[in-house]
Write a protein that holds these residues in place. Structure first.
Motif, PDB file in Angstrom:
ATOM      1  N   ARG A 102      11.503  -5.819   6.082  1.00 56.97           N
ATOM      2  CA  ARG A 102      10.132  -6.223   5.450  1.00 56.97           C
ATOM      3  C   ARG A 102       9.037  -5.982   6.342  1.00 56.97           C
ATOM      4  O   ARG A 102       8.125  -5.418   6.128  1.00 56.97           O
ATOM      5  CB  ARG A 102      10.179  -7.708   4.749  1.00 56.97           C
ATOM      6  N   GLY A 103       9.555  -6.157   7.575  1.00 60.52           N
ATOM      7  CA  GLY A 103       8.217  -5.913   8.609  1.00 60.52           C
ATOM      8  C   GLY A 103       7.665  -4.463   8.432  1.00 60.52           C
ATOM      9  O   GLY A 103       6.321  -4.311   8.633  1.00 60.52           O
ATOM     10  N   ARG A 104       8.418  -3.470   8.155  1.00 61.71           N
ATOM     11  CA  ARG A 104       8.097  -2.137   8.131  1.00 61.71           C
ATOM     12  C   ARG A 104       7.030  -1.867   7.042  1.00 61.71           C
ATOM     13  O   ARG A 104       6.073  -1.197   7.131  1.00 61.71           O
ATOM     14  CB  ARG A 104       9.122  -1.487   7.993  1.00 61.71           C
ATOM     15  N   LEU A 105       7.416  -2.670   5.879  1.00 57.25           N
ATOM     16  CA  LEU A 105       6.278  -2.430   4.770  1.00 57.25           C
ATOM     17  C   LEU A 105       4.862  -3.503   5.039  1.00 57.25           C
ATOM     18  O   LEU A 105       4.195  -3.217   4.751  1.00 57.25           O
ATOM     19  CB  LEU A 105       6.929  -2.640   3.353  1.00 57.25           C
ATOM     20  N   ASP A 106       5.380  -4.580   5.523  1.00 63.18           N
ATOM     21  CA  ASP A 106       4.165  -5.618   5.757  1.00 63.18           C
ATOM     22  C   ASP A 106       3.378  -4.913   6.482  1.00 63.18           C
ATOM     23  O   ASP A 106       2.016  -5.529   6.347  1.00 63.18           O
ATOM     24  CB  ASP A 106       4.912  -6.840   6.322  1.00 63.18           C
ATOM     25  N   ARG A 107       3.561  -4.064   7.725  1.00 62.55           N
ATOM     26  CA  ARG A 107       2.548  -3.561   8.512  1.00 62.55           C
ATOM     27  C   ARG A 107       1.595  -2.525   7.739  1.00 62.55           C
ATOM     28  O   ARG A 107       0.468  -2.128   8.234  1.00 62.55           O
ATOM     29  CB  ARG A 107       3.319  -2.818   9.634  1.00 62.55           C
ATOM     30  N   LEU A 108       2.076  -2.024   6.763  1.00 59.18           N
ATOM     31  CA  LEU A 108       1.259  -0.851   5.971  1.00 59.18           C
ATOM     32  C   LEU A 108      -0.171  -1.560   5.472  1.00 59.18           C
ATOM     33  O   LEU A 108      -0.176  -2.744   5.154  1.00 59.18           O
ATOM     34  CB  LEU A 108       2.110  -0.317   4.695  1.00 59.18           C
ATOM     35  N   ARG A 109      -1.257  -0.991   5.535  1.00 65.62           N
ATOM     36  CA  ARG A 109      -2.491  -1.443   5.006  1.00 65.62           C
ATOM     37  C   ARG A 109      -2.921  -0.526   4.125  1.00 65.62           C
ATOM     38  O   ARG A 109      -2.630   0.721   3.880  1.00 65.62           O
ATOM     39  CB  ARG A 109      -3.433  -1.499   6.157  1.00 65.62           C
ATOM     40  N   PRO A 110      -3.842  -1.038   3.008  1.00 62.08           N
ATOM     41  CA  PRO A 110      -4.345  -0.059   2.013  1.00 62.08           C
ATOM     42  C   PRO A 110      -5.114   0.978   2.621  1.00 62.08           C
ATOM     43  O   PRO A 110      -6.028   0.616   3.545  1.00 62.08           O
ATOM     44  CB  PRO A 110      -5.046  -1.043   0.889  1.00 62.08           C
ATOM     45  N   TYR A 111      -5.103   2.156   2.048  1.00 60.92           N
ATOM     46  CA  TYR A 111      -5.805   3.664   2.720  1.00 60.92           C
ATOM     47  C   TYR A 111      -5.058   3.858   4.031  1.00 60.92           C
ATOM     48  O   TYR A 111      -6.041   4.824   4.685  1.00 60.92           O
ATOM     49  CB  TYR A 111      -7.406   3.150   2.870  1.00 60.92           C
ATOM     50  N   ASP A 112      -3.895   3.519   4.419  1.00 60.92           N
ATOM     51  CA  ASP A 112      -3.245   4.192   5.397  1.00 60.92           C
ATOM     52  C   ASP A 112      -2.613   5.424   4.754  1.00 60.92           C
ATOM     53  O   ASP A 112      -2.191   5.432   3.436  1.00 60.92           O
ATOM     54  CB  ASP A 112      -1.919   3.298   5.765  1.00 60.92           C
ATOM     55  N   VAL A 113      -2.457   6.546   5.732  1.00 62.73           N
ATOM     56  CA  VAL A 113      -1.966   7.850   5.408  1.00 62.73           C
ATOM     57  C   VAL A 113      -0.659   7.676   6.094  1.00 62.73           C
ATOM     58  O   VAL A 113      -0.376   7.731   7.156  1.00 62.73           O
ATOM     59  CB  VAL A 113      -2.800   9.034   5.896  1.00 62.73           C
ATOM     60  N   VAL A 114       0.716   7.733   4.954  1.00 58.57           N
ATOM     61  CA  VAL A 114       1.747   7.431   5.605  1.00 58.57           C
ATOM     62  C   VAL A 114       2.754   8.611   5.380  1.00 58.57           C
ATOM     63  O   VAL A 114       2.572   9.233   4.140  1.00 58.57           O
ATOM     64  CB  VAL A 114       2.253   6.230   4.655  1.00 58.57           C
TER      65      VAL A 114
END
Ligand SMILES: [Zn+2]
Length: 281
Positions: A102-114
């Motif tokens: 879950r930590g990997r998804l939790d770190r994403l923020r809106p408007y990140d380019v992934v």
């Protein structure tokens, strides 16, 4: 558990086993991060993800059937975005394996380019669902300004929530709906164990000429995170802080507000607000 044949009979056209589809590189813009508010899925009812280039894992035991055609999305972060591949535009909805990190998804923020290696889950009848190989996920950068965000997101803005709700099982499971007006933010105490103090719902009208109004619960990750940051505030001040941010600031008259809406696991589930898109007018 259902036998595999029974499980497949319940689902949309089976094109291939998603765990055997070759992963492709998916580059996308995170649009919203939401939480189902439910406990995380039980670990490992499905096969472990296989890094690209390695032999596929042998078939495991039959997995638990998803409720009705979409993968289990409960618990933890629920990330949606839009593809940045001009040849293959479209919504992206990450559906990680049960028991994911879950930590990997939790770190994403809106408007990140992934960028991430991912397998399409088209057998489930939704072209937007992807199963990411989370170990391959990289955040390239973050779009800070509204102008570059608009470039990618404005083509997705639609006006009619009413039309989506008339055919909830057959339409897309994600949309970005511009509000004609937002009349309020309803807040009520969350009585669920481990929940936050307040749940909330927007009351708004879409651009359908006959819109009777909508009320959709907010499951935006930041709506919960803000409450956790303000945990010391008494109730009345916390409610005021939520309204100040989510109503008076994001839905101010000078903002062209639109809501990212999505359905949870089942096509018959109602839509919820996954996040707010509020560029200046
Ligand atoms: Zn409407």
């Amino acid at each position: 558990m259902l036998p595999i044949q029974a499980r497949e009979a319940n689902q949309a056209p089976l094109r291939s086993d998603p765990d055997r589809v070759r992963p492709v590189t998916l580059r996308f813009l995170v649009a919203a991060k939401a939480t189902s508010g439910r406990p995380p899925p039980t670990p490992a009812p499905e096969r472990p993800e296989t890094p690209p280039g390695r032999p596929e894992a042998p078939p495991g035991r039959p997995e638990t059937a998803p409720a009705a055609g979409r993968p289990h999305l409960g618990g933890g972060a629920w990330v949606i975005g839009v593809s940045l591949d001009p040849q293959q535009p479209g919504w992206v909805r990450l559906a990680p394996d049960a028991g994911y990190d879950r930590g990997r998804l939790d770190r994403l923020r809106p408007y990140d380019v992934v960028r991430v290696e991912a397998r399409p889950m088209w057998r489930l009848g939704c072209r937007e669902i992807w199963r990411p190989l989370l170990h391959s996920m990289r955040t390239e950068h973050h779009l800070k300004q509204w102008q570059p965000r608009r470039r990618w997101l404005e083509p997705y803005v639609g006006g009619s929530m009413c039309r989506l709700e008339r055919r909830p099982a057959r339409g897309p499971s994600l949309a970005l709906i511009r509000a004609r007006d937002v009349s309020g933010l309803r807040l009520w105490p969350d009585r669920a164990p481990g929940g936050v103090r307040y749940r909330g719902a927007y009351r708004y009208r879409c651009h359908d000429p006959a819109c009777p109004g909508h009320e959709h619960e907010i499951v935006d990750w930041d709506f919960l995170a803000l409450q956790r940051r303000l945990t010391a505030l008494p109730d009345a001040r916390l409610r005021r802080a939520l309204r100040n941010n989510y109503l008076y600031r994001m839905c101010a008259p000078d903002r062209a507000v639109a809501f990212y809406v999505g359905q949870a696991d089942r096509p018959t589930d109602g839509f919820r607000v996954l996040g707010v898109y509020w560029p200046p007018r």
